[in-house]
Motif scaffolding. Structure first.
Motif, mmCIF file in Angstrom:
data_model
loop_
_atom_site.group_PDB
_atom_site.id
_atom_site.type_symbol
_atom_site.label_atom_id
_atom_site.label_comp_id
_atom_site.label_asym_id
_atom_site.label_seq_id
_atom_site.Cartn_x
_atom_site.Cartn_y
_atom_site.Cartn_z
ATOM 1 N N ASP A 114 -54.363 -69.500 41.373
ATOM 2 C CA ASP A 114 -55.426 -68.524 41.650
ATOM 3 C C ASP A 114 -56.535 -68.491 40.263
ATOM 4 O OD1 ASP A 114 -54.752 -68.479 44.334
ATOM 5 O OD2 ASP A 114 -53.628 -66.657 43.908
ATOM 6 N N GLY A 115 -55.920 -68.880 39.309
ATOM 7 C CA GLY A 115 -56.731 -68.756 38.058
ATOM 8 C C GLY A 115 -57.035 -67.051 37.969
ATOM 9 N N LEU A 116 -56.091 -66.299 38.333
ATOM 10 C CA LEU A 116 -56.366 -64.721 38.190
ATOM 11 C C LEU A 116 -55.410 -64.064 37.310
ATOM 12 C CD1 LEU A 116 -57.436 -63.979 41.922
ATOM 13 C CD2 LEU A 116 -58.864 -64.169 39.865
ATOM 14 N N LEU A 117 -55.876 -63.248 36.454
ATOM 15 C CA LEU A 117 -55.018 -62.209 35.824
ATOM 16 C C LEU A 117 -55.124 -60.827 36.545
ATOM 17 C CD1 LEU A 117 -53.353 -61.534 33.038
ATOM 18 C CD2 LEU A 117 -55.418 -60.642 32.299
ATOM 19 N N ARG A 118 -54.006 -60.246 37.004
ATOM 20 C CA ARG A 118 -53.700 -59.261 37.894
ATOM 21 C C ARG A 118 -52.985 -57.930 37.007
ATOM 22 N NH1 ARG A 118 -53.452 -58.002 43.572
ATOM 23 N NH2 ARG A 118 -52.265 -56.048 44.108
ATOM 24 N N LEU A 119 -53.851 -56.924 37.027
ATOM 25 C CA LEU A 119 -53.343 -55.803 36.054
ATOM 26 C C LEU A 119 -53.029 -54.621 36.936
ATOM 27 C CD1 LEU A 119 -56.016 -55.870 33.232
ATOM 28 C CD2 LEU A 119 -53.507 -56.806 33.272
ATOM 29 N N GLU A 120 -51.790 -54.016 37.116
ATOM 30 C CA GLU A 120 -51.398 -53.157 38.166
ATOM 31 C C GLU A 120 -50.843 -51.775 37.273
ATOM 32 O OE1 GLU A 120 -48.382 -54.373 40.694
ATOM 33 O OE2 GLU A 120 -49.741 -56.219 41.647
ATOM 34 N N ALA A 175 -54.364 -42.913 35.123
ATOM 35 C CA ALA A 175 -53.006 -42.591 35.593
ATOM 36 C C ALA A 175 -52.440 -41.572 34.957
ATOM 37 C CB ALA A 175 -51.968 -43.936 35.646
ATOM 38 N N MET A 176 -52.729 -41.352 33.693
ATOM 39 C CA MET A 176 -52.197 -40.236 32.761
ATOM 40 C C MET A 176 -52.883 -38.950 33.254
ATOM 41 S SD MET A 176 -50.142 -41.540 30.639
ATOM 42 C CE MET A 176 -49.520 -43.133 30.112
ATOM 43 N N ARG A 177 -54.009 -38.825 33.761
ATOM 44 C CA ARG A 177 -54.671 -37.897 34.291
ATOM 45 C C ARG A 177 -54.252 -37.123 35.715
ATOM 46 N NH1 ARG A 177 -60.658 -39.563 32.247
ATOM 47 N NH2 ARG A 177 -60.316 -39.386 30.097
ATOM 48 N N VAL A 178 -53.438 -38.122 36.187
ATOM 49 C CA VAL A 178 -53.006 -37.614 37.728
ATOM 50 C C VAL A 178 -51.970 -36.337 37.490
ATOM 51 C CG1 VAL A 178 -51.982 -38.256 39.664
ATOM 52 C CG2 VAL A 178 -53.444 -39.685 38.618
ATOM 53 N N ARG A 179 -52.072 -35.415 38.339
ATOM 54 C CA ARG A 179 -51.227 -34.238 38.204
ATOM 55 C C ARG A 179 -49.788 -34.595 39.051
ATOM 56 N NH1 ARG A 179 -54.729 -28.843 39.426
ATOM 57 N NH2 ARG A 179 -56.135 -29.038 37.642
ATOM 58 N N VAL A 180 -48.671 -34.767 38.065
ATOM 59 C CA VAL A 180 -47.708 -35.091 38.637
ATOM 60 C C VAL A 180 -46.409 -34.434 37.790
ATOM 61 C CG1 VAL A 180 -48.146 -37.407 39.393
ATOM 62 C CG2 VAL A 180 -47.316 -37.207 37.284
ATOM 63 N N PRO A 181 -45.203 -34.382 38.199
ATOM 64 C CA PRO A 181 -44.446 -33.908 37.446
ATOM 65 C C PRO A 181 -44.386 -34.506 35.918
ATOM 66 C CG PRO A 181 -43.386 -34.072 39.491
ATOM 67 C CD PRO A 181 -44.694 -34.749 39.648
ATOM 68 N N HIS A 182 -44.069 -33.805 35.000
ATOM 69 C CA HIS A 182 -44.293 -34.179 33.595
ATOM 70 C C HIS A 182 -43.470 -35.415 33.080
ATOM 71 C CE1 HIS A 182 -45.487 -34.252 29.481
ATOM 72 N NE2 HIS A 182 -44.538 -34.056 29.057
ATOM 73 N N ASP A 183 -42.135 -35.723 34.007
ATOM 74 C CA ASP A 183 -41.209 -36.557 33.537
ATOM 75 C C ASP A 183 -41.492 -37.830 34.301
ATOM 76 O OD1 ASP A 183 -40.500 -35.622 35.988
ATOM 77 O OD2 ASP A 183 -38.272 -35.795 35.733
ATOM 78 N N ARG A 184 -42.435 -37.886 35.195
ATOM 79 C CA ARG A 184 -42.901 -39.149 35.796
ATOM 80 C C ARG A 184 -43.537 -40.080 34.969
ATOM 81 N NH1 ARG A 184 -40.361 -39.290 40.759
ATOM 82 N NH2 ARG A 184 -40.206 -37.464 41.754
ATOM 83 N N LEU A 185 -43.126 -41.319 34.826
ATOM 84 C CA LEU A 185 -43.456 -42.389 34.223
ATOM 85 C C LEU A 185 -44.655 -43.041 34.853
ATOM 86 C CD1 LEU A 185 -40.211 -43.911 32.530
ATOM 87 C CD2 LEU A 185 -41.693 -42.217 31.397
ATOM 88 N N VAL A 186 -45.272 -43.993 34.016
ATOM 89 C CA VAL A 186 -46.496 -44.761 34.579
ATOM 90 C C VAL A 186 -45.912 -46.108 34.348
ATOM 91 C CG1 VAL A 186 -48.853 -45.509 34.095
ATOM 92 C CG2 VAL A 186 -48.353 -43.039 34.025
ATOM 93 N N GLY A 187 -46.179 -46.963 35.427
ATOM 94 C CA GLY A 187 -45.551 -48.313 35.669
ATOM 95 C C GLY A 187 -46.898 -49.234 35.418
ATOM 96 N N VAL A 188 -46.515 -50.176 34.656
ATOM 97 C CA VAL A 188 -47.691 -51.429 34.427
ATOM 98 C C VAL A 188 -46.990 -52.815 34.687
ATOM 99 C CG1 VAL A 188 -49.154 -52.288 32.626
ATOM 100 C CG2 VAL A 188 -48.821 -49.873 32.518
ATOM 101 N N ARG A 189 -47.819 -53.455 35.413
ATOM 102 C CA ARG A 189 -47.463 -54.916 35.911
ATOM 103 C C ARG A 189 -48.532 -55.739 35.427
ATOM 104 N NH1 ARG A 189 -47.534 -57.563 41.007
ATOM 105 N NH2 ARG A 189 -46.254 -59.270 41.031
ATOM 106 N N TYR A 226 -46.904 -65.728 36.117
ATOM 107 C CA TYR A 226 -46.079 -65.304 34.925
ATOM 108 C C TYR A 226 -46.252 -63.857 35.098
ATOM 109 C CZ TYR A 226 -46.097 -69.878 32.648
ATOM 110 O OH TYR A 226 -46.338 -71.228 32.303
ATOM 111 N N GLU A 227 -45.125 -62.994 34.959
ATOM 112 C CA GLU A 227 -45.052 -61.413 35.187
ATOM 113 C C GLU A 227 -44.316 -60.986 34.000
ATOM 114 O OE1 GLU A 227 -43.585 -60.657 39.001
ATOM 115 O OE2 GLU A 227 -42.810 -58.813 38.377
ATOM 116 N N VAL A 228 -44.996 -59.714 33.808
ATOM 117 C CA VAL A 228 -44.377 -58.599 32.683
ATOM 118 C C VAL A 228 -44.513 -57.271 33.327
ATOM 119 C CG1 VAL A 228 -44.351 -57.561 30.475
ATOM 120 C CG2 VAL A 228 -44.829 -60.089 30.733
#
Length: 220
Positions: free
Chosen positions: A76-82, A55-69, A8-10
């Motif tokens: 595998d019985g695993l929950l993966r957070l990216e 990720a919010m503390r990384v120095r990047v252009p201000h308009d760059r979004l942070v992606g979450v998966r 399952y993926e979001v």
């Protein structure tokens, strides 16, 4: 939400603002509730919070979004957070002392996750930091699951010397070395268990039929 035969993926994106960290936790709470993975909620929220905060503390252009998966790998019985950001560099675990105000994020992730790592993004700039948590399809087995002492809650049972004890209170105190943190668990028999915050404990939820004496959370 995407659903495959074995996963399952979001996916979602967050703006680079302070309110995005609690928003990520709230979204994870909703997703895990839908998937029936409530037993991984506390650990998942802590790990995702640390990854998003970094990720919010990384120095990047201000308009760059942070992606979450968020992915539940059922086979595998695993929950993966990216968590993906547009920054370069290699995330490294640090062990700061008590008087330092930051730098503990990846230390906590390493303690709580089954495994973690990072990879450069195949398309676009930046990197993805990921962590995998054990998330069996069924509720936790009666023998319990292993978690870091820092996430144990009042009302849960912990295995101490091959016996189960209910946790009546949870507190913290500075460790003797002045580095790190000690968790103090007040147990049902009146004793106190002191452990390093990252040390693993076997826990399970108390049986519904068992009386709970309760206890309030304290801090030292």
């Amino acid at each position: 939400m995407a659903e495959h035969s074995n996963a399952y993926e979001v996916k979602f994106r967050l703006s680079r603002r302070r309110s995005s960290v609690p928003r990520a936790r709230a979204l994870l709470h909703s997703v895990l509730g839908d998937w029936g993975l409530g037993q991984t909620l506390d650990v998942g929220e802590l790990v995702l919070s640390e990854l998003v905060t970094n990720a919010m503390r990384v120095r990047v252009p201000h308009d760059r979004l942070v992606g979450v998966r968020i992915v539940w790998l059922t086979a595998d019985g695993l929950l993966r957070l990216e968590v993906s950001d547009a920054g370069e560099g290699k995330p490294e675990v640090r062990a700061p002392c008590e008087d330092e105000t930051g730098g503990r994020g990846l230390l906590l992730v390493e303690a709580l996750a089954h495994r973690w790592g990072f990879e450069h993004r195949a398309c676009g700039i930046g990197k993805t930091v990921w962590a995998e948590l054990k998330a069996p399809h069924l509720a936790p087995e009666r023998d319990g699951i292993q978690v870091a002492a820092v996430v144990v809650r009042p009302g849960q049972c912990v295995r101490v010397r091959d016996a189960w004890q209910m946790v009546r209170s949870v507190g913290t105190e500075r460790s003797a070395s002045d580095c790190g943190q000690t968790v103090v668990l007040g147990l049902d028999d009146g004793s106190a268990l002191r452990m390093d915050a990252t040390e693993p404990l076997t826990v399970r939820d108390a049986d519904v039929s068992s009386p709970q004496r309760g206890g309030e959370e304290t801090s030292g």
